[in-house]
Design a protein around this motif. Structure first.
Motif, mmCIF file in Angstrom:
data_model
loop_
_atom_site.group_PDB
_atom_site.id
_atom_site.type_symbol
_atom_site.label_atom_id
_atom_site.label_comp_id
_atom_site.label_asym_id
_atom_site.label_seq_id
_atom_site.Cartn_x
_atom_site.Cartn_y
_atom_site.Cartn_z
ATOM 1 N N PRO A 58 -3.116 -5.428 -7.472
ATOM 2 C CA PRO A 58 -4.397 -5.623 -6.060
ATOM 3 C C PRO A 58 -5.474 -4.832 -6.867
ATOM 4 C CG PRO A 58 -2.093 -4.532 -5.002
ATOM 5 C CD PRO A 58 -1.698 -4.242 -6.936
ATOM 6 N N THR A 59 -6.488 -5.527 -6.360
ATOM 7 C CA THR A 59 -8.063 -4.702 -5.910
ATOM 8 C C THR A 59 -7.809 -3.961 -4.329
ATOM 9 O OG1 THR A 59 -9.035 -6.150 -5.354
ATOM 10 C CG2 THR A 59 -8.713 -5.771 -7.461
ATOM 11 N N THR A 60 -8.304 -2.674 -4.442
ATOM 12 C CA THR A 60 -8.465 -1.692 -2.855
ATOM 13 C C THR A 60 -9.614 -2.333 -2.191
ATOM 14 O OG1 THR A 60 -8.323 -0.270 -4.280
ATOM 15 C CG2 THR A 60 -6.200 -0.833 -3.317
ATOM 16 N N GLN A 61 -10.644 -2.261 -1.121
ATOM 17 C CA GLN A 61 -11.371 -2.268 -1.062
ATOM 18 C C GLN A 61 -11.070 -1.515 0.737
ATOM 19 O OE1 GLN A 61 -14.704 -2.223 -0.030
ATOM 20 N NE2 GLN A 61 -14.847 -3.906 -0.941
ATOM 21 N N TRP A 62 -11.875 -0.530 1.617
ATOM 22 C CA TRP A 62 -11.532 0.038 2.662
ATOM 23 C C TRP A 62 -12.759 -0.926 3.700
ATOM 24 C CZ3 TRP A 62 -9.505 4.074 3.752
ATOM 25 C CH2 TRP A 62 -8.432 4.755 2.806
ATOM 26 N N ASP A 63 -12.546 -0.229 4.963
ATOM 27 C CA ASP A 63 -12.874 -0.829 5.677
ATOM 28 C C ASP A 63 -13.226 0.292 7.137
ATOM 29 O OD1 ASP A 63 -10.981 -1.350 8.139
ATOM 30 O OD2 ASP A 63 -10.498 -2.296 6.540
ATOM 31 N N THR B 15 -10.523 5.503 -4.041
ATOM 32 C CA THR B 15 -10.491 6.770 -2.748
ATOM 33 C C THR B 15 -11.854 6.771 -2.428
ATOM 34 O OG1 THR B 15 -9.204 7.676 -4.429
ATOM 35 C CG2 THR B 15 -10.041 8.792 -3.010
ATOM 36 N N LEU B 16 -11.696 7.609 -1.575
ATOM 37 C CA LEU B 16 -12.941 6.628 -0.484
ATOM 38 C C LEU B 16 -13.385 8.509 -0.456
ATOM 39 C CD1 LEU B 16 -15.676 6.273 1.040
ATOM 40 C CD2 LEU B 16 -13.871 6.105 3.309
ATOM 41 N N ILE C 142 0.877 -1.294 -0.149
ATOM 42 C CA ILE C 142 0.182 -0.167 -0.451
ATOM 43 C C ILE C 142 0.624 1.721 -0.174
ATOM 44 C CG2 ILE C 142 -1.435 1.165 1.352
ATOM 45 C CD1 ILE C 142 -2.995 -1.601 1.895
ATOM 46 N N LEU C 143 0.783 1.673 -0.578
ATOM 47 C CA LEU C 143 1.288 3.135 -1.357
ATOM 48 C C LEU C 143 1.110 4.407 -0.101
ATOM 49 C CD1 LEU C 143 2.174 3.196 -5.188
ATOM 50 C CD2 LEU C 143 3.412 2.408 -3.582
ATOM 51 N N GLU C 144 -0.351 4.223 -0.009
ATOM 52 C CA GLU C 144 -1.151 5.786 0.404
ATOM 53 C C GLU C 144 -2.646 4.807 0.940
ATOM 54 O OE1 GLU C 144 -2.446 10.298 -0.288
ATOM 55 O OE2 GLU C 144 -1.674 8.285 -1.577
ATOM 56 N N PRO C 145 -3.143 4.905 2.719
ATOM 57 C CA PRO C 145 -2.003 5.026 3.311
ATOM 58 C C PRO C 145 -1.459 5.427 3.287
ATOM 59 C CG PRO C 145 -3.956 4.441 4.301
ATOM 60 C CD PRO C 145 -4.514 4.615 2.400
ATOM 61 N N ASN D 137 -7.242 8.523 0.041
ATOM 62 C CA ASN D 137 -6.728 8.017 -1.169
ATOM 63 C C ASN D 137 -6.074 6.689 -0.350
ATOM 64 O OD1 ASN D 137 -7.025 9.902 -3.087
ATOM 65 N ND2 ASN D 137 -4.832 10.921 -1.927
ATOM 66 N N CYS D 138 -6.713 5.112 -1.506
ATOM 67 C CA CYS D 138 -6.402 3.878 -1.729
ATOM 68 C C CYS D 138 -5.433 3.769 -2.450
ATOM 69 C CB CYS D 138 -7.527 3.742 -0.993
ATOM 70 S SG CYS D 138 -6.520 1.644 -0.109
#
Length: 671
Positions: free
Chosen positions: A163-168, A200-201, A134-137, A154-155
């Motif tokens: 890879p694919t990203t997801q927020w929790d 991005t969230l 993970i580069l960011e955050p 930002n993610c």
């Protein structure tokens, strides 16, 4: 006197000869052990046969090649067939050593064993991957936002494959919560929490209650990674001193506000354009779906009404069906499908050129040949099927590639059965058949894959260190778990029940179509970043999960997941799928523990024969679900429930878990 001297000389000569022989015998008896036995030990063979492997870039690794039989075989590794090994890769006593894995080391390697006139070879694939980073955050990052503004989180992550990203939020997946929408969805313009396609969230009109710990989770076939940030929402004029005072602090606030306004404007324009394109395509897609369903119905009716005729044509190596004639007598189970497909154009509709496949990675070997992970441009596939050139933007999606390199008739029949299964059964919890590459040998079956890979590795990644320690105490060191470097978010009770409900829905759809899966397990399920389970069938009999299969009567079977009638009598049915469904749900609640991990395959077989093999449900499982699984594990198939009944009970269990969760949240808020 002369006679006496001659006799004495002969006696001394015999004594010296016997002493010399005794000395030679002592020297031979004290030699070190030989590396190979001097007696012949049967035909030269691999035990076990080496399998393909993935290595992390810049790491070291070993691939063993062990040979049995023969007298004194020599073992050597080569690149491809006979090329010299690249720099950084060596062969020592049959072991392929990679000192520092690099991209140039990717390729096919051959282990060759020679013993006199006997030579055997085994070829494996070595893939070099990069785990998600993970580069960011950044880890421990803190974001301060004024109440009422828009928070931009930002993610971004790198890796190979990408890879694919997801927020929790506080270790609970954000998309599972209410009020959260994805970019391009119906509620995207009005939702306060919006997840963009680039990861991005956006949190619009932030409130003080939005202050929390947010995690960026990135996953791919190479692994998982997670970083956290702390979001703090402040009242107007109450930002920390270093950010709220001075020209620099004001410039940062102004820049963020302008950037947020610009992003909202861009999102609004993108949403408007996408809505127009969707509306224009919906009419055409609806007509296309109706035509496809009509063709499928015609094929099914044709199978029931028309007799199957065979002409005894020969089977070709690695080919599903000959191009110039119908299948032979041994292939009669699919001859009706072949002819109906030719009449309706469905077989041509499945054909996909293999030139569309990119970024191929070998996962291992299955029952028909190599199993690979690749990417394909779905836009190009749609053009081939629909002859539509309206959409030009590439849409790369992961696909599972199953190669057909065998000429065994039983395995060819199983390949056709799987092709029919995934081609005819359509459901949101079953992977789709993308196409069939049949223009050259070997044939490729292309199945839908997901961004987060198989369910087994995902479950292992959700384990905590304490759960790993508990697992080792129960199972012992026979099958140690693969511990993820950065564990994923632990699964909540409703998440586990949701995955079980998805699997039950997939089994019910198969039962409704009167087809069986025959290998339901966590390794053969895939998981999306939206926490949606899809039933697949990678069946990696040689690879990371090879110890979960065993050989019986010249067949490789998942012994620990099968009921007795399937193992002992070869009888597969919907009720055997019900048994395997329960075993997979057990895996979900034990975080991918190996069933009967303390027993070897022979012990499991003996207990199946004697009827003394007993499942033990984990303590974390709800009582209604535990009672349901015990019924699914009944020794008599007639005592096991139907999948329709299982789906109804799973719905009730989900409702109860949701109600309990709401009650607990209400009690916490009141407190």
């Amino acid at each position: 006197m002369c006679l006496f001297r001659g006799t004495l000389f002969l006696f001394l000569l015999l004594t010296v000869s016997e002493a010399g022989q005794h000395l030679v015998h002592r020297q031979r008896s004290h030699k070190g052990p030989r590396r190979h036995r001097a007696i012949h030990d049967g035909a030269l063979r691999f035990e076990p046969e080496p399998y393909s492997k993935k290595l992390e870039r810049n790491s070291s690794g070993k691939i063993h090649c062990k040979v049995a039989g023969g007298v004194a075989p020599t073992i050597q590794w080569y690149l491809n067939e006979e090329d010299a090994l690249p720099e950084g890769v060596t062969s020592v006593n049959g072991t392929l050593l990679v000192s520092e894995a690099a991209r140039r080391h990717t390729g096919n390697y051959t282990c060759r064993a020679v013993d006199g006139n006997s030579t055997i070879r085994a070829t494996i694939s070595l893939d070099i991957v990069v785990s998600p980073r993970i580069l960011e955050p950044s880890s421990g990052q803190q974001v301060n936002v004024v109440e009422g503004q828009t928070a931009v989180l930002n993610c971004q992550a790198t890796g190979d494959p990408q890879p694919t990203t997801q927020w929790d939020r506080n270790r609970t997946l954000l998309l599972q919560q209410s009020g959260v929408s994805l970019e391009g969805s119906i509620n995207a313009s009005s939702a306060r929490f919006l997840v963009l396609n680039n990861g991005t969230l956006l949190i619009r009109n932030v409130k003080e209650d939005d202050s929390d710990i947010y995690g960026c989770l990135a996953g791919s076939a190479a692994g998982l990674a997670r970083n956290e940030l702390l979001l703090l929402v402040h009242a107007e004029g109450a930002l920390p001193v270093q950010e709220s005072t001075g020209v620099g602090g004001k410039a940062v606030v102004v820049s963020i506000s302008v950037a947020a306004a610009y992003m909202i404007l861009v999102l609004a324009l993108m949403y408007y354009c996408r809505r127009r394109r969707l509306r224009s395509r919906q009419r055409g897609e609806k007509i296309e779906l109706e035509m496809a369903e009509g063709r499928e119905k015609l094929v099914e009716e044709g199978e029931e009404e028309k007799p199957k005729v065979a002409n005894g044509s020969a089977v070709q190596n690695g080919r599903l069906l000959p191009h110039d004639r119908d299948s032979g007598a041994d292939n009669s189970e699919v001859s009706g499908i072949s002819r109906a497909s030719k009449k309706s154009g469905q077989y041509d509709h499945l054909t996909v050129p293999r030139t569309l496949l990119t970024e191929q990675i070998t996962l291992g070997r299955g029952e028909f040949g190599e199993v690979m992970l690749a990417k394909i441009d779905m836009c190009q596939v749609k053009k081939l099927k629909c002859k539509d050139d309206a959409e030009t933007e590439p849409k790369l999606r992961p696909v599972l590639v199953k190669a057909l390199t065998t000429k065994d008739e039983a395995q060819l029949s199983e390949f056709r059965r799987q092709l029919e299964l995934f081609g005819r059964v359509r459901h949101e919890n079953i992977v789709r058949l993308i196409g069939l590459c049949n223009e050259a040998d070997p044939h490729y079956m292309l199945l839908e894959h997901t961004d987060w890979g198989d369910l087994k590795n995902f479950l292992i990644a959700t384990r905590t260190p304490e759960e790993n320690a508990e697992y080792m105490s129960r199972v012992g060191p026979a099958h140690p778990p693969a511990v993820a470097e950065r564990p994923a978010v632990p699964l909540e009770p409703q998440h586990r029940a949701l995955l079980a409900a998805h699997l039950a829905a997939a089994g019910a759809r198969l039962a409704a179509k009167r087809v069986t899966h025959r290998d339901i397990a966590a390794r053969n399920c895939v998981i999306t970043s939206q926490l949606q389970l899809k039933l697949s069938l990678a069946a990696l009999t040689r690879g990371p999960h090879s110890h979960e299969y065993c050989k019986r009567h010249d067949q490789v079977i998942p012994l620990r997941w099968l009921p007795s009638e399937a193992v002992l009598e070869g009888e597969y049915s919907t009720k055997s799928d019900v048994y395997m469904f329960a075993a997979t749900v057990w895996e979900i609640y034990t975080k991918a523990e190996l069933p009967f991990g303390k027993l070897n395959d022979n012990s499991v077989m003996e207990r199946l024969k004697s009827g003394t093999l007993e499942w033990v449900v984990p303590g974390s499982m709800p009582d209604p679900l535990a009672a349901l699984l015990k019924r699914c594990w009944s020794k008599s198939p007639s005592d096991r429930p139907q999948f329709t009944e299982i789906c109804e009970e799973m719905s009730t269990i989900m409702q109860n878990i949701t109600a309990d969760d709401i009650t607990e949240q209400t009690a916490e808020n009141e407190a």
